[in-house]
Every structure is written in structure tokens, then in C-alpha cells.
Motif scaffolding. Sequence first.
Motif, PDB file in Angstrom:
ATOM      1  N   MET A 105      41.006  -0.269  56.967  1.00  0.00           N
ATOM      2  CA  MET A 105      39.576  -0.526  57.182  1.00  0.00           C
ATOM      3  C   MET A 105      38.899  -1.131  56.070  1.00  0.00           C
ATOM      4  N   SER A 106      39.190  -0.601  54.896  1.00  0.00           N
ATOM      5  CA  SER A 106      38.267  -0.904  53.850  1.00  0.00           C
ATOM      6  C   SER A 106      38.874  -2.246  53.224  1.00  0.00           C
ATOM      7  N   GLU A 107      40.066  -2.425  53.450  1.00  0.00           N
ATOM      8  CA  GLU A 107      40.449  -4.029  53.066  1.00  0.00           C
ATOM      9  C   GLU A 107      40.153  -5.074  54.048  1.00  0.00           C
ATOM     10  N   LEU A 108      39.887  -4.581  55.254  1.00  0.00           N
ATOM     11  CA  LEU A 108      39.365  -5.588  56.426  1.00  0.00           C
ATOM     12  C   LEU A 108      37.769  -5.800  56.183  1.00  0.00           C
ATOM     13  N   GLY A 109      37.195  -4.978  55.635  1.00  0.00           N
ATOM     14  CA  GLY A 109      35.474  -5.140  55.604  1.00  0.00           C
ATOM     15  C   GLY A 109      35.050  -4.382  56.851  1.00  0.00           C
ATOM     16  N   VAL A 110      35.887  -3.562  57.550  1.00  0.00           N
ATOM     17  CA  VAL A 110      35.133  -2.830  58.579  1.00  0.00           C
ATOM     18  C   VAL A 110      33.679  -1.881  58.359  1.00  0.00           C
ATOM     19  N   ARG A 111      33.017  -1.903  59.117  1.00  0.00           N
ATOM     20  CA  ARG A 111      31.751  -1.296  58.784  1.00  0.00           C
ATOM     21  C   ARG A 111      31.627  -0.239  59.888  1.00  0.00           C
ATOM     22  N   LYS A 112      31.974  -0.253  61.075  1.00  0.00           N
ATOM     23  CA  LYS A 112      31.733   0.608  62.217  1.00  0.00           C
ATOM     24  C   LYS A 112      32.903   0.958  62.830  1.00  0.00           C
TER      25      LYS A 112
ATOM     26  N   PRO B 174      49.903 -10.670  64.638  1.00  0.00           N
ATOM     27  CA  PRO B 174      48.975 -11.610  64.366  1.00  0.00           C
ATOM     28  C   PRO B 174      47.562 -11.270  64.831  1.00  0.00           C
ATOM     29  N   GLY B 175      47.416 -10.217  65.945  1.00  0.00           N
ATOM     30  CA  GLY B 175      46.015 -10.070  66.074  1.00  0.00           C
ATOM     31  C   GLY B 175      45.194  -9.414  65.021  1.00  0.00           C
ATOM     32  N   LEU B 176      45.869  -8.825  63.979  1.00  0.00           N
ATOM     33  CA  LEU B 176      45.210  -8.433  62.712  1.00  0.00           C
ATOM     34  C   LEU B 176      44.250  -9.490  62.139  1.00  0.00           C
ATOM     35  N   GLU B 177      45.074 -10.643  61.942  1.00  0.00           N
ATOM     36  CA  GLU B 177      44.328 -11.658  61.178  1.00  0.00           C
ATOM     37  C   GLU B 177      43.280 -12.353  62.209  1.00  0.00           C
ATOM     38  N   ALA B 178      43.524 -12.274  63.433  1.00  0.00           N
ATOM     39  CA  ALA B 178      42.577 -12.883  64.388  1.00  0.00           C
ATOM     40  C   ALA B 178      41.314 -11.758  64.304  1.00  0.00           C
TER      41      ALA B 178
END
Length: 308
Positions: free
Chosen positions: A218-225, A186-190
Motif C-alpha cells: 500500500m505504501s509503494e502504491l501510494g494508497v491513502r485510505k 494485471p489488475g494491480l497496475e490498472a
Amino acid sequence: MIEAVMLWNEPNNKSHWNPELDPDWSIYADTVIRAGRAIRSVNPSVKRVLGGMSPIDPHWTNRMRAHGALDEVDVVAVHGFPLDWNLWPIHAWPDKIAEIEAVVPDKEIWATEVGVGSFGAEEVQQFGVEKTAELLIGRVPNVYWYSLFDLPQSWGAETRHREAEGSSYYRHFYMGLIREDGTPKPGLEAYRPFADRMGLMQWFHFHDPRLDDAVRWMSELGVRKLRTGLSWADSFRPDALDWFDRQMEALAPFDTLVTFCFTPEHLGVEAHHTSPAREPQAFADWCQQMVERYAPATATPPRIGVPA
């Protein structure tokens, strides 16, 4: 490929730097000074980050200033795990940042390792993600959540004092947003709403089979850093440069903070990766080589796979 370099990980914690061999941290400070100068000589635009401290300790920070180490870094980093290991509440995060700001008003303060595990309950981690984001995003320039993946049970945590940690040692294996079997918690969606503003911290082991999955997530989540590491000890393994090239090429889409750490056994004061090097300049020389390879001060991208 590298926007910043951290000089060791948690040097004021005996899990990563042996205080019996360097009780006043003068060897560590000398290591930072040499490596900081070497990195600046290659590319002054790469930010140099003092090894993320754990515990957060203004007295240790002042010791680093007295030794001259702060003169060769641009950023002072802190690590905190208030619901797992630290003896302060999660709501104290702004106060902990302020403690370090008070003694280094001339440096940026980054929170380069923050996290809440799911060992007790996954709902606790979900709360921890949301509260940490609320308290730190906008309070400091960069925040990195530890971590994307749970540590596999068969790998073991990098700590010198497993026995002393007792049952809390097992929390090391539950810090990820994704379980060992690849399913999300659940923390991933948070975390998802904050992914573009709160980076991730993920260690990759030598030839880590999770690398491609990490990039996909990370790409799917939109992580930049991203914060990760390159091991000086691993650099002496066969085909080490091939692995480093593969890792850094895969992580090229992200603004990456790379931690350089872990002493090769044959170069340490003692034969252990937490030992100070017998010759700190050897670590500085390796840092220089890695920055020349992955973050040269040139408009031409490095040629991955070509020997340095």
C-alpha cells in the motif's frame, strides 16, 4: 488511527447477519443506535457508517430510517460486485448510488466494498478496476476496492450459504489484485493510477501473516485510505489486544475505516458469529472501548501496547 467506524458488515446479507433471528432488522437497528451513541460520546469527529449493504436496497435503507438507526450514523455505505455476484451491469453503478441518495439525501453515501474478481480471466478484473474508477471516483466521497490480496484457498470464505452459491463460491478466492503466491495480477497496475483516490478494503485475520506485506504494498502504491476490520469475537482470544495493537499501529499511516463486527459465540442469540447479540449494549460497550483505545478525542496519541 481511525477516521470512521462501520457498524457491522453487510447486515442485510445472510452471510453476515442471520435474518431468521432478526427478520425485521430491529435488533440490528438497536445495535446501531447503541453503538453509534457510544462512539459519538468518545469522539464526535469519528464518522459512524451504517453497515455496508449488499445488495444495494433502498427499501432496507428506509427500514433502517423507520427503526431510527439512521439518526445515529453519518454515512450510508453500499457494496457492489456487478461482474461476479450482482444481477446488474457494471455501468449501472451511478444509478445504484442514485437509488440510495434518493432515500437518504441527508447522509453521505460511500462505496465501501467494490470489486471484480479474476476467476474467469485476469483481463476482466483489469477492465473492472478501470471502469469502476471511472464510474465512482468523484461520484461518491470514498471508494474502497476489494481487495489487495486473494483469499488463501485453505482459509475459506466468511459465508453462511456456501452450498447455495455453488460454483460462484470460488470467486471469493480471486478478488485480490495480488495472487496467493504474492505475485501481482494485471489488475494491480490498472489500480495504481487510482491508488491515491480509490482506497483498498482488506480484511486481516487474527495474527494475519500478510499484514506487513500489505503495508509495504500500500505504501509503494501510494494508497491513502484503507478499510479493514476488528472482530468482536476475536477480542476474547488470548492476547487479542496485542494483535489489535500491532494491526492498528501498522496501519497508522493510512486513513482507516474500521468495521466492527462478528458476535462472540457465547454472547449471541445462537452460537454463531452472524447472530445478533443477546445484549446489543455489549457490542456498543466494546465499540466504545476500541474507539477510546485507537481514536480518542485528544491531541495525545494512544499508547499502543498499554492495557486499556
